[in-house]
Design a protein around this motif. Structure first.
Motif, mmCIF file in Angstrom:
data_model
loop_
_atom_site.group_PDB
_atom_site.id
_atom_site.type_symbol
_atom_site.label_atom_id
_atom_site.label_comp_id
_atom_site.label_asym_id
_atom_site.label_seq_id
_atom_site.Cartn_x
_atom_site.Cartn_y
_atom_site.Cartn_z
ATOM 1 N N LEU A 166 13.059 -8.112 -1.769
ATOM 2 C CA LEU A 166 12.397 -8.089 -0.465
ATOM 3 C C LEU A 166 11.542 -6.836 -0.316
ATOM 4 N N TYR A 167 12.100 -5.713 -0.758
ATOM 5 C CA TYR A 167 11.386 -4.442 -0.689
ATOM 6 C C TYR A 167 10.078 -4.531 -1.469
ATOM 7 N N SER A 168 10.153 -5.066 -2.695
ATOM 8 C CA SER A 168 8.922 -5.084 -3.493
ATOM 9 C C SER A 168 7.964 -6.163 -3.010
ATOM 10 N N THR A 169 8.480 -7.275 -2.435
ATOM 11 C CA THR A 169 7.563 -8.263 -1.875
ATOM 12 C C THR A 169 6.784 -7.649 -0.719
ATOM 13 N N PHE A 170 7.477 -6.863 0.104
ATOM 14 C CA PHE A 170 6.804 -6.188 1.215
ATOM 15 C C PHE A 170 5.674 -5.304 0.695
ATOM 16 N N PHE A 171 5.984 -4.490 -0.328
ATOM 17 C CA PHE A 171 4.953 -3.586 -0.835
ATOM 18 C C PHE A 171 3.878 -4.340 -1.617
ATOM 19 N N LEU A 172 4.229 -5.519 -2.172
ATOM 20 C CA LEU A 172 3.205 -6.345 -2.820
ATOM 21 C C LEU A 172 2.150 -6.737 -1.796
ATOM 22 N N LEU A 173 2.597 -7.106 -0.595
ATOM 23 C CA LEU A 173 1.642 -7.483 0.443
ATOM 24 C C LEU A 173 0.821 -6.269 0.873
ATOM 25 N N VAL A 174 1.474 -5.098 1.012
ATOM 26 C CA VAL A 174 0.767 -3.890 1.447
ATOM 27 C C VAL A 174 -0.291 -3.502 0.419
ATOM 28 N N ALA A 175 0.139 -3.405 -0.860
ATOM 29 C CA ALA A 175 -0.802 -2.962 -1.892
ATOM 30 C C ALA A 175 -1.854 -4.030 -2.159
ATOM 31 N N GLY A 176 -1.487 -5.305 -1.950
ATOM 32 C CA GLY A 176 -2.476 -6.371 -2.062
ATOM 33 C C GLY A 176 -3.540 -6.223 -0.985
ATOM 34 N N ALA A 177 -3.116 -5.882 0.239
ATOM 35 C CA ALA A 177 -4.074 -5.664 1.318
ATOM 36 C C ALA A 177 -4.995 -4.490 0.987
ATOM 37 N N GLU A 178 -4.428 -3.450 0.374
ATOM 38 C CA GLU A 178 -5.275 -2.317 -0.031
ATOM 39 C C GLU A 178 -6.326 -2.759 -1.047
ATOM 40 N N ALA A 179 -5.889 -3.607 -2.009
ATOM 41 C CA ALA A 179 -6.833 -4.098 -3.018
ATOM 42 C C ALA A 179 -7.941 -4.898 -2.355
ATOM 43 N N PHE A 188 2.395 -18.282 -0.682
ATOM 44 C CA PHE A 188 3.680 -17.960 -1.312
ATOM 45 C C PHE A 188 4.623 -17.319 -0.291
ATOM 46 N N ALA A 189 4.118 -16.341 0.471
ATOM 47 C CA ALA A 189 4.977 -15.647 1.428
ATOM 48 C C ALA A 189 5.532 -16.626 2.450
ATOM 49 N N TYR A 190 4.664 -17.564 2.904
ATOM 50 C CA TYR A 190 5.098 -18.580 3.866
ATOM 51 C C TYR A 190 6.194 -19.453 3.248
ATOM 52 N N ASN A 191 5.948 -19.904 2.026
ATOM 53 C CA ASN A 191 6.894 -20.756 1.317
ATOM 54 C C ASN A 191 8.236 -20.025 1.131
ATOM 55 N N PHE A 192 8.149 -18.761 0.742
ATOM 56 C CA PHE A 192 9.313 -17.918 0.483
ATOM 57 C C PHE A 192 10.192 -17.826 1.734
ATOM 58 N N LEU A 193 9.539 -17.627 2.892
ATOM 59 C CA LEU A 193 10.297 -17.479 4.140
ATOM 60 C C LEU A 193 10.823 -18.815 4.631
#
Lengths: 198, 564
Positions: free
Chosen positions: B46-59, B500-505
């Motif tokens: 969960l922690y890394s999925t959260f940061f995946l979204l954050v760093a993805g937004a930065e990209a 993916f995030a929607y599906n995951f939740l």
């Protein structure tokens, strides 16, 4: 909430695995070795590259007594290990006390050396490259001695309180393993700093 | 087992009826104090999925800025912070925690253990890693210290000296960066120690080294590599802090120090780190490809040998990141050859996966699709890697978008694809529900198409001479159209990740209920219930081959007849 039992009674196996504590400590030692390697490499790389003095040849003295103390503490802790395995707790406490004394002498010697370097020779971590690399490498090792001393002293106090017996011999073996590592690192640091680098 | 009883976690299981009466606060408290490897694994994910979204937004912000010339979406300073934070986050807060999350959850289950070797060290490591991540992001608020507004580190993820010195990086942004990596580095070291001890000392009866599932094998290799990989970085960060706070001269050229030695120290960490990230991706593929081909993995001993070989060779290739700093021709030749050498065991693995697919009855489920994408993309990434290992070729392309394209092909095309595959594959084990297959296929196809639009195109931008880390460019360079294409591809990937995030939740509540063994797989984690009870197995399993569940399902034709 059930799991499918997986076994085949017709086929039996002999099963023995290494101690997880020893494996864990060995892994830690492997990782720590990499940290020390980087600091040793930096020390060797910057040998003789300081733009200003003092240089190692001017200020460093070979710490013979401290080295003898630290290296012989590997012997005393090995005796302590044997004693706890055989449940000779009196002997264990004595050898452990000897190890702590030797380590304390080593640390006191380092403290005096640093006091001389700082107040008498004016060498601090920011003086020159020698100061930067010397204090960080020897300091890193001394930090490990302090951690080891903390572990040994706690064990010593527990042992005086009568809380330690041969059931803890494996745990103590792990501390001893760490202590041997700290000693082995000193051989490298001593060779690099006081023999080659001076 | 060794002489000691297995550690049993005493945390209340949230799925028992008793805990349904507990309040939300009690449930949260249970997660904070947990030492259960499964819960810590989920926390990591969960922690890394959260940061995946954050760093993805930065990209995506970076790509919006670069979509057209002379854009003013981000200022030059903010752009530098964003690419620094994107890189640092993706490597340290997304890649490594994801893989350790999988390791935490899967390894004890695959070896028939009840928990990791040191459950409390495990919890400590997770919270150190988590603290490191939040410390890094706190720099957005506190980076400038008490004066003025904050800022994040802007020195690039490799933070070359002397840019990191006090004179060029005032304020505390760089200190947050160094401290965050030291703190999370200790967490990483703790987990690596834990995995090595677990795999070596906690295996169930009969699970010899050569009967371990390849996932566990590779995580053992990765963890041993991590022990000697993350620690040089920690050492170098300490040196940096000594320079910044105590006036040391490690990287201070004014006092005879060398900025080159930082580059060496960083890449002594940095290159094996790539293998620390990619070997767990191989590990996931090793589990998924055989199950969805209905065949045992081809060449198990060769796979193990190749992994161990990669571990050793990867320690001697770091300076291929440094061909342009001006090394001797002997060094250039050595690092060119050692880099090419690492392609040999990697090639063996590719052939083994293809041989596993060959003649198999392939089921194209979402995890399998991601693994096939991985195979295809990793092959290309490996080939461009061999091209870049040739030092004269590297002199042309170093620090260009071709290099960016190459390593994103590895990090996204191989690692992120395998992480997604792993999530789809083990989600039913962890939650008791399957992820939605239709959304999964949408996710795969959008992500794969977006990936190729972005990163295939980036290779050409690099060949046209576009350097990395520039915040904008002149309109007359001929890069305009390709940059727009790259940015559009990035947006498509963003949409795919949101699906993916929607599906995951949503699948957690609405997904189809999964059986204990929804994929008809063969390793021990599928013998226990979904989700597994706190104690994992009621009785300690006993294995006699590499596929214990196959033996159970086919007592007339057990694997042990074929394995020597």
């Amino acid at each position: 909430m059930s799991s499918i039992p997986v076994n085949h009674p017709a086929r039996t196996v002999e099963w023995h695995l290494p101690s997880k504590r020893r494996v864990g400590m060995t892994s830690l030692i492997l990782g720590e070795s990499a940290i020390f390697t980087i600091f040793v490499v930096a020390y060797v790389f910057y040998m003789g590259k300081s733009l200003t003095g003092p240089t190692p040849a001017q200020v460093l003295e070979v710490p013979t007594l401290a080295t003898i103390c630290l290296l012989s503490s590997s012997f005393t802790i090995w005796r302590a290990e044997k004693a706890i395995e055989d449940d000779r707790m009196g002997s264990f406490t004595v050898w452990l006390g000897a190890t702590i004394t030797l380590a304390a002498v080593f640390l006191a010697n380092t403290a005096l050396e640093w006091k001389k370097l700082i107040y008498h020779d004016g060498l601090t971590i920011s003086t020159n490259l020698f100061g930067t690399t010397f204090y960080s490498l020897v300091g890193l090792h001394a930090t490990h001695v302090v951690v080891g001393l903390f572990l040994l002293t706690s064990t010593f106090i527990f042992s005086l309180l009568g809380w330690v017996d041969s059931r803890q011999s494996e745990r103590f073996g792990v501390i001893a393993l760490y202590w041997h590592f700290v000693d082995a690192v000193w051989i490298v640091v001593f060779t690099v700093v006081y023999l080659i680098g001076r | 087992m060794s002489d000691y009883p297995l550690p049993v976690s005493h945390v209340v299981d949230p799925s028992t009826s008793a805990s349904e009466r507990s309040t939300l606060l009690e449930k949260l408290h249970g997660w904070v104090v947990t030492v259960d490897h499964k819960r810590l694994g989920i926390l990591y994910i969960l922690y890394s999925t959260f940061f995946l979204l954050v760093a993805g937004a930065e990209a995506l912000m970076i790509r919006i800025q670069l979509a057209y010339p002379h854009a003013h979406v981000l200022s030059a300073q903010v752009y530098n912070r964003f690419f620094t934070m994107h890189g640092t986050t993706m490597v340290f807060l997304v890649g490594m925690p994801f893989l350790f999350g999988f390791a935490n959850y899967i390894v004890p289950l695959q070896i028939g253990a009840r928990d990791m070797a040191f459950p409390r060290l495990n919890a400590f490591s997770f919270w150190m890693t988590a603290f490191g991540g939040f410390l890094l992001y706190y720099s957005f608020l506190g980076g400038a210290g008490l004066y003025g507004v904050g800022n994040a580190p802007d020195v690039g993820w490799f933070a070359y000296a002397p840019l990191t010195s006090r004179s060029f990086s005032p304020g505390h942004a760089t200190d947050y960066w160094a401290l965050a990596l030291i703190v999370s580095g200790f967490g990483t070291l703790g987990t690596a120690i834990n995995i090595v001890a677990t795999v070596i000392s906690m295996r169930c009866k009969g699970m010899t080294l050569m009967r371990m599932p390849l996932f566990t094998w590779l995580l053992l290799v990765v963890s041993m590599l991590t022990l000697v990989t993350i620690t040089p970085l920690t050492a170098a960060q300490f040196m940096l802090l000594i320079d910044r706070y105590l006036g040391g001269h490690f990287f201070d050229t004014q006092a005879g120090g060398s900025s080159l030695i930082w580059i060496h120290f960083f890449w002594i960490f940095g290159h094996p780190e790539v293998y620390v990230l990619v070997l767990p991706a191989f590990a996931i593929a090793n589990e998924i490809i055989p199950v969805f081909c209905r065949k045992a993995i081809f060449g198990y001993p060769a796979m193990v040998t190749a992994s161990v070989a990669i571990m050793f060779v990867s320690l001697s290739v770091w300076a291929h990141h440094m061909f342009t700093v001006g090394m001797t021709s002997v060094s250039n030749a050595f690092f060119t050859l050692s880099t090419m050498l690492v392609g040999v065991p990697t090639g063996i693995k590719i052939f083994n996966w293809i041989a596993t697919l060959w003649g198999g009855r392939i089921r194209f489920t979402t995890p399998m699709l991601f693994c096939i994408g991985f195979l295809f993309q990793f092959l290309i990434a490996g080939l461009t890697g061999i091209m870049l290992s040739v030092s004269p070729w590297d002199w042309q392309l170093h620090n260009s978008y071709s290099v960016i394209a190459h390593f994103h092909y590895v990090l996204v095309g191989a690692i992120v694809f395998c992480i997604f595959a792993g999530i789809y594959y083990w989600y039913p084990k962890a939650t008791g529900r399957l992820m939605n297959e239709t959304l999964g296929k949408w996710h795969f196809w959008l992500f794969a198409i977006g990936f190729h639009i972005t990163f295939d195109t980036m290779h050409f931008l690099g060949l046209l001479g576009m350097p990395r880390s520039i915040y904008t460019y002149q309109p007359d360079r001929g890069w305009n159209f390709l940059n727009l294409v790259v940015s559009v591809g990035g947006m498509i990937q963003g949409v795919a990740v949101l699906i993916f995030a929607y599906n995951f939740l949503v699948s957690y509540w609405r997904g189809e209920v999964a059986s204990d063994d929804p994929w008809d797989a063969w390793t021990l984690e599928w013998t226990t219930s979904s989700p597994p009870p706190v104690y994992n197995f009621e009785e300690e399993p006993e294995v006699h081959s590499r596929r214990p569940l196959w033996d159970l399902k086919h007592p007339d034709d057990p694997d042990w007849d074929y394995e020597s």
